[in-house]
Scaffold this motif. Sequence first.
Motif, mmCIF file in Angstrom:
data_model
loop_
_atom_site.group_PDB
_atom_site.id
_atom_site.type_symbol
_atom_site.label_atom_id
_atom_site.label_comp_id
_atom_site.label_asym_id
_atom_site.label_seq_id
_atom_site.Cartn_x
_atom_site.Cartn_y
_atom_site.Cartn_z
ATOM 1 N N LYS A 1 -12.530 -35.658 -47.981
ATOM 2 C CA LYS A 1 -12.714 -36.226 -46.648
ATOM 3 C C LYS A 1 -12.157 -37.640 -46.593
ATOM 4 N N PRO A 2 -10.845 -37.785 -46.780
ATOM 5 C CA PRO A 2 -10.293 -39.142 -46.808
ATOM 6 C C PRO A 2 -10.603 -39.930 -45.537
ATOM 7 N N GLU A 3 -10.776 -39.200 -44.427
ATOM 8 C CA GLU A 3 -11.005 -39.899 -43.154
ATOM 9 C C GLU A 3 -12.348 -40.623 -43.111
ATOM 10 N N VAL A 4 -13.351 -40.191 -43.905
ATOM 11 C CA VAL A 4 -14.631 -40.898 -43.842
ATOM 12 C C VAL A 4 -14.712 -42.096 -44.783
ATOM 13 N N VAL A 5 -13.829 -42.169 -45.767
ATOM 14 C CA VAL A 5 -13.888 -43.321 -46.662
ATOM 15 C C VAL A 5 -12.822 -44.369 -46.356
ATOM 16 N N SER A 6 -11.821 -43.960 -45.605
ATOM 17 C CA SER A 6 -10.757 -44.898 -45.306
ATOM 18 C C SER A 6 -11.187 -45.815 -44.160
ATOM 19 N N THR A 7 -10.728 -47.057 -44.182
ATOM 20 C CA THR A 7 -11.104 -47.951 -43.094
ATOM 21 C C THR A 7 -10.161 -47.785 -41.908
ATOM 22 N N LEU A 8 -8.979 -47.205 -42.163
ATOM 23 C CA LEU A 8 -8.023 -47.007 -41.070
ATOM 24 C C LEU A 8 -7.921 -45.524 -40.731
ATOM 25 N N LEU A 9 -8.123 -45.198 -39.466
ATOM 26 C CA LEU A 9 -7.884 -43.827 -39.019
ATOM 27 C C LEU A 9 -6.601 -43.860 -38.204
ATOM 28 N N ARG A 10 -5.689 -42.918 -38.510
ATOM 29 C CA ARG A 10 -4.410 -42.892 -37.796
ATOM 30 C C ARG A 10 -4.110 -41.501 -37.300
ATOM 31 N N ALA A 11 -3.606 -41.431 -36.081
ATOM 32 C CA ALA A 11 -3.115 -40.157 -35.563
ATOM 33 C C ALA A 11 -2.024 -40.494 -34.569
ATOM 34 N N GLY A 12 -0.824 -39.988 -34.826
ATOM 35 C CA GLY A 12 0.292 -40.302 -33.942
ATOM 36 C C GLY A 12 0.455 -41.809 -33.828
ATOM 37 N N ASP A 13 0.483 -42.315 -32.587
ATOM 38 C CA ASP A 13 0.672 -43.760 -32.408
ATOM 39 C C ASP A 13 -0.658 -44.498 -32.226
ATOM 40 N N ILE A 14 -1.774 -43.808 -32.526
ATOM 41 C CA ILE A 14 -3.095 -44.436 -32.391
ATOM 42 C C ILE A 14 -3.624 -44.832 -33.762
ATOM 43 N N GLU A 15 -4.131 -46.062 -33.837
ATOM 44 C CA GLU A 15 -4.664 -46.562 -35.093
ATOM 45 C C GLU A 15 -6.013 -47.215 -34.826
ATOM 46 N N LEU A 16 -7.020 -46.789 -35.566
ATOM 47 C CA LEU A 16 -8.364 -47.340 -35.381
ATOM 48 C C LEU A 16 -8.816 -47.965 -36.697
ATOM 49 N N ASP A 17 -9.177 -49.237 -36.643
ATOM 50 C CA ASP A 17 -9.616 -49.944 -37.838
ATOM 51 C C ASP A 17 -11.129 -50.100 -37.791
ATOM 52 N N ARG A 18 -11.814 -49.428 -38.741
ATOM 53 C CA ARG A 18 -13.279 -49.444 -38.696
ATOM 54 C C ARG A 18 -13.856 -50.762 -39.155
ATOM 55 N N THR A 19 -13.093 -51.559 -39.890
ATOM 56 C CA THR A 19 -13.617 -52.830 -40.375
ATOM 57 C C THR A 19 -13.571 -53.884 -39.272
ATOM 58 N N THR A 20 -12.435 -53.962 -38.600
ATOM 59 C CA THR A 20 -12.300 -54.994 -37.570
ATOM 60 C C THR A 20 -12.670 -54.473 -36.179
ATOM 61 N N HIS A 21 -12.944 -53.167 -36.073
ATOM 62 C CA HIS A 21 -13.235 -52.531 -34.778
ATOM 63 C C HIS A 21 -12.093 -52.705 -33.778
ATOM 64 N N ARG A 22 -10.859 -52.672 -34.296
ATOM 65 C CA ARG A 22 -9.716 -52.790 -33.394
ATOM 66 C C ARG A 22 -9.010 -51.458 -33.261
ATOM 67 N N VAL A 23 -8.502 -51.220 -32.066
ATOM 68 C CA VAL A 23 -7.745 -49.995 -31.826
ATOM 69 C C VAL A 23 -6.394 -50.386 -31.260
ATOM 70 N N ARG A 24 -5.325 -49.777 -31.798
ATOM 71 C CA ARG A 24 -3.983 -50.031 -31.272
ATOM 72 C C ARG A 24 -3.355 -48.708 -30.882
ATOM 73 N N ARG A 25 -2.570 -48.769 -29.828
ATOM 74 C CA ARG A 25 -1.762 -47.607 -29.493
ATOM 75 C C ARG A 25 -0.328 -48.082 -29.416
#
Length: 231
Positions: free
Chosen positions: A123-147
């Motif tokens: 489950k790499p998605e639950v331990v990684s701090t960055l979730l990425r899909a296509g052009d969307i990036e969610l950073d769980r540490t900084t709570h920032r989302v970029r598209r």
Amino acid sequence: MPTVMIVEDEEPLVLLLRYNLEAEGYTVESCARGDEAELRLSEQLPDLLILDWMLPGLSGIELCRRIRSKPNSQHLPIIMLTARGEETERIRGLATGADDYVTKPFSTPELLARIRALLRRAKPEVVSTLLRAGDIELDRTTHRVRRATREVHLGPTEFRLLEFLMQSPGRVFSREQLLDGVWGRDVYVDERTVDVHIGRLRKAINRGRAKDPIRTVRGAGYAFDDQFASR
Ligand code: CA
């Protein structure tokens, strides 16, 4: 952070594991009986299961088999705790389907390392701090989302909603499951609240003519579209 469920009837061991896992930021649930664990797993799955093989109610071996035979839990990461000596070999020989086996007595740092390794693999998605899909990036540490190059500003609920959906791409969640996972089980909110927040999330993330990564499944709920990145 990942949720770990411990199914073990030796209370001091549960306390020790709980203490160490919580110190590393995991959410910990525990259960002392095999049959009770089966019931709880049918309601909600943790990210990883630590399962003792000798349990009252239902043995760890049998529970592991039943978990593997159900479609919703067949890929649940499981570490089985076994007794020292030949039982270990016997249990492996029984092909219970556990991902890893740890023999008692074990060192806590070793078990923690095995948990991390299994989560990274399964489950790499639950331990990684960055979730990425296509052009969307969610950073769980900084709570920032970029598209793409744009920063997306989300309210706290929309952020958690997106994080929850992105953790399991393709999986359809009912409104009730989203309420449990995002708002928490003890909060009473109307299921329509989910629709309102999904609407806000879409508006924030799909500005202009961007593709919508959230799929509405009629009569079922919502999913993060796993085809989104390739469309
Ligand atoms: Ca036991």
